[in-house]
Scaffold this motif. Sequence first.
Motif, mmCIF file in Angstrom:
data_model
loop_
_atom_site.group_PDB
_atom_site.id
_atom_site.type_symbol
_atom_site.label_atom_id
_atom_site.label_comp_id
_atom_site.label_asym_id
_atom_site.label_seq_id
_atom_site.Cartn_x
_atom_site.Cartn_y
_atom_site.Cartn_z
ATOM 1 N N HIS A 33 -69.935 -31.161 -34.199
ATOM 2 C CA HIS A 33 -69.595 -32.528 -34.112
ATOM 3 C C HIS A 33 -70.462 -33.654 -34.697
ATOM 4 C CE1 HIS A 33 -66.705 -32.479 -30.433
ATOM 5 N NE2 HIS A 33 -66.296 -31.690 -31.204
ATOM 6 N N SER A 34 -71.742 -33.267 -34.681
ATOM 7 C CA SER A 34 -72.663 -34.039 -35.529
ATOM 8 C C SER A 34 -72.201 -34.250 -36.990
ATOM 9 C CB SER A 34 -74.004 -33.356 -35.320
ATOM 10 O OG SER A 34 -74.124 -32.154 -35.920
ATOM 11 N N ALA A 35 -71.632 -33.094 -37.487
ATOM 12 C CA ALA A 35 -71.341 -33.056 -38.922
ATOM 13 C C ALA A 35 -70.013 -33.754 -39.156
ATOM 14 C CB ALA A 35 -71.140 -31.725 -39.375
ATOM 15 N N VAL A 36 -69.040 -33.478 -38.012
ATOM 16 C CA VAL A 36 -67.836 -34.276 -38.340
ATOM 17 C C VAL A 36 -67.805 -35.820 -38.180
ATOM 18 C CG1 VAL A 36 -65.444 -34.852 -37.141
ATOM 19 C CG2 VAL A 36 -66.404 -32.283 -37.216
ATOM 20 N N CYS A 37 -69.011 -36.039 -37.209
ATOM 21 C CA CYS A 37 -69.023 -37.660 -37.134
ATOM 22 C C CYS A 37 -70.128 -38.387 -37.838
ATOM 23 C CB CYS A 37 -69.546 -37.683 -35.728
ATOM 24 S SG CYS A 37 -68.132 -37.487 -34.449
ATOM 25 N N TYR A 38 -70.597 -37.479 -38.887
ATOM 26 C CA TYR A 38 -71.869 -38.047 -39.617
ATOM 27 C C TYR A 38 -71.472 -39.056 -40.504
ATOM 28 C CZ TYR A 38 -76.009 -37.823 -42.645
ATOM 29 O OH TYR A 38 -77.063 -38.041 -43.082
ATOM 30 N N GLN A 39 -71.993 -40.293 -40.080
ATOM 31 C CA GLN A 39 -71.858 -41.613 -41.019
ATOM 32 C C GLN A 39 -70.052 -41.998 -41.065
ATOM 33 O OE1 GLN A 39 -73.450 -42.119 -44.956
ATOM 34 N NE2 GLN A 39 -75.699 -41.609 -43.922
ATOM 35 N N ARG A 40 -69.554 -41.900 -39.871
ATOM 36 C CA ARG A 40 -68.061 -41.965 -39.765
ATOM 37 C C ARG A 40 -67.932 -42.808 -38.527
ATOM 38 N NH1 ARG A 40 -64.970 -36.567 -39.943
ATOM 39 N NH2 ARG A 40 -64.086 -37.233 -42.154
ATOM 40 N N SER A 41 -67.393 -44.036 -38.689
ATOM 41 C CA SER A 41 -66.818 -44.846 -37.640
ATOM 42 C C SER A 41 -65.891 -44.358 -36.712
ATOM 43 C CB SER A 41 -66.495 -46.207 -38.164
ATOM 44 O OG SER A 41 -65.376 -46.242 -38.861
ATOM 45 N N CYS A 43 -66.025 -42.368 -34.318
ATOM 46 C CA CYS A 43 -66.135 -40.919 -33.841
ATOM 47 C C CYS A 43 -67.549 -40.831 -33.334
ATOM 48 C CB CYS A 43 -66.310 -40.031 -35.222
ATOM 49 S SG CYS A 43 -66.660 -38.216 -34.711
ATOM 50 N N THR A 44 -67.605 -40.282 -32.083
ATOM 51 C CA THR A 44 -68.783 -40.174 -31.222
ATOM 52 C C THR A 44 -69.458 -38.361 -30.825
ATOM 53 O OG1 THR A 44 -68.508 -42.342 -30.288
ATOM 54 C CG2 THR A 44 -70.184 -40.823 -29.071
ATOM 55 N N PRO A 45 -70.002 -37.997 -31.437
ATOM 56 C CA PRO A 45 -70.344 -36.586 -31.179
ATOM 57 C C PRO A 45 -71.009 -36.397 -29.750
ATOM 58 C CG PRO A 45 -72.113 -37.570 -32.635
ATOM 59 C CD PRO A 45 -71.013 -38.545 -32.635
ATOM 60 N N PRO A 46 -70.681 -35.313 -29.119
ATOM 61 C CA PRO A 46 -71.533 -35.155 -27.639
ATOM 62 C C PRO A 46 -72.951 -34.432 -28.151
ATOM 63 C CG PRO A 46 -69.974 -33.425 -28.226
ATOM 64 C CD PRO A 46 -69.768 -34.524 -29.325
ATOM 65 N N THR A 47 -73.860 -34.733 -27.118
ATOM 66 C CA THR A 47 -75.147 -34.380 -27.450
ATOM 67 C C THR A 47 -75.396 -33.028 -27.354
ATOM 68 O OG1 THR A 47 -75.523 -34.763 -25.124
ATOM 69 C CG2 THR A 47 -75.898 -36.525 -26.752
ATOM 70 N N THR A 48 -74.584 -32.228 -26.591
ATOM 71 C CA THR A 48 -74.574 -30.682 -26.497
ATOM 72 C C THR A 48 -73.408 -30.216 -25.981
ATOM 73 O OG1 THR A 48 -75.953 -29.083 -25.416
ATOM 74 C CG2 THR A 48 -75.615 -30.831 -24.262
ATOM 75 N N PRO A 49 -72.918 -28.925 -26.325
ATOM 76 C CA PRO A 49 -73.421 -28.053 -27.271
ATOM 77 C C PRO A 49 -73.379 -28.598 -28.671
ATOM 78 C CG PRO A 49 -71.564 -27.109 -26.422
ATOM 79 C CD PRO A 49 -71.656 -28.444 -25.609
ATOM 80 N N SER A 50 -73.918 -28.002 -29.533
ATOM 81 C CA SER A 50 -73.743 -28.367 -30.936
ATOM 82 C C SER A 50 -72.360 -27.683 -31.809
ATOM 83 C CB SER A 50 -74.904 -27.541 -31.758
ATOM 84 O OG SER A 50 -74.958 -26.199 -31.708
ATOM 85 N N TRP A 51 -71.971 -26.617 -30.988
ATOM 86 C CA TRP A 51 -70.739 -26.047 -31.366
ATOM 87 C C TRP A 51 -69.474 -26.120 -30.428
ATOM 88 C CZ3 TRP A 51 -69.519 -25.112 -36.479
ATOM 89 C CH2 TRP A 51 -70.405 -25.154 -37.473
ATOM 90 N N THR A 52 -68.660 -26.592 -30.601
ATOM 91 C CA THR A 52 -67.737 -26.903 -29.670
ATOM 92 C C THR A 52 -66.082 -26.215 -30.147
ATOM 93 O OG1 THR A 52 -67.090 -29.209 -30.190
ATOM 94 C CG2 THR A 52 -68.734 -28.473 -28.256
#
Length: 230
Positions: A33-41, A43-52
């Motif tokens: 999610h951190s990559a999906v949401c990177y600099q993208r309005s 979109c809110t990535p969850p804090t954990t886990p890193s892969w969902t």
Amino acid sequence: MMFLLFLLLLLPLVQQTPASSHYNYLDLVLQRHSAVCYQRSGCTPPTTPSWTVHGLWPSVSYSSWPQYCSTCSTTPCPTTPCSLNLTALPTTLLAEMEVRWPSMWRGYGSERFWEHEYCKHGTCSADILPDIADYFNRTLELLERADMEGVLRAGGVVESEVRGYNLTDIHQAVSDGLGLETARFWCRHKAGRQLLYQIGLCVDKSLQFIDCPGGKHRRACKDDIPIYLV
């Protein structure tokens, strides 16, 4: 209002007819999610886990798959009256789905996301996962077995804003960790960098990891540009 609620409770968990079994394997698609949401309005990535989980998709090949098998026998099926009554799922399962299978898009909640994934893909795996709870439970079990964060870390591929990897490094980590020669990789390009945002693993109808038919596939991942795990 109470009468309407009573009628809704009488509905089955999903409205469907027996699903097509015309597929060869399933794609377990995991997203970072951190990559999906990177600099993208929006979109809110969850804090954990890193892969969902993104989804578990019955597939004929990399570019061909059945979909919306609840009401039609042809692909694609443009109109599909399929719905989920999530109140019939165990609360413990729903709680785990909120963490391990969340939606990241504002205005598109997890319940809509789950309904979309089940109606489009899950209905097509009813020959091996006839119960809706089975579909979600077994997919989450596959996520745990894959342990993508641990697999990549063991292969020396770790989250970094400054260190990039080539696709061979990432593929080798997956290969060593899961004993697979082929997998799927998705990248997106943002702020001058190439970000790995999804990995697909293939499983057979007994839900065992297998080499993906057709060899290794990548979507927008370029060999001559470093890939970052953010």
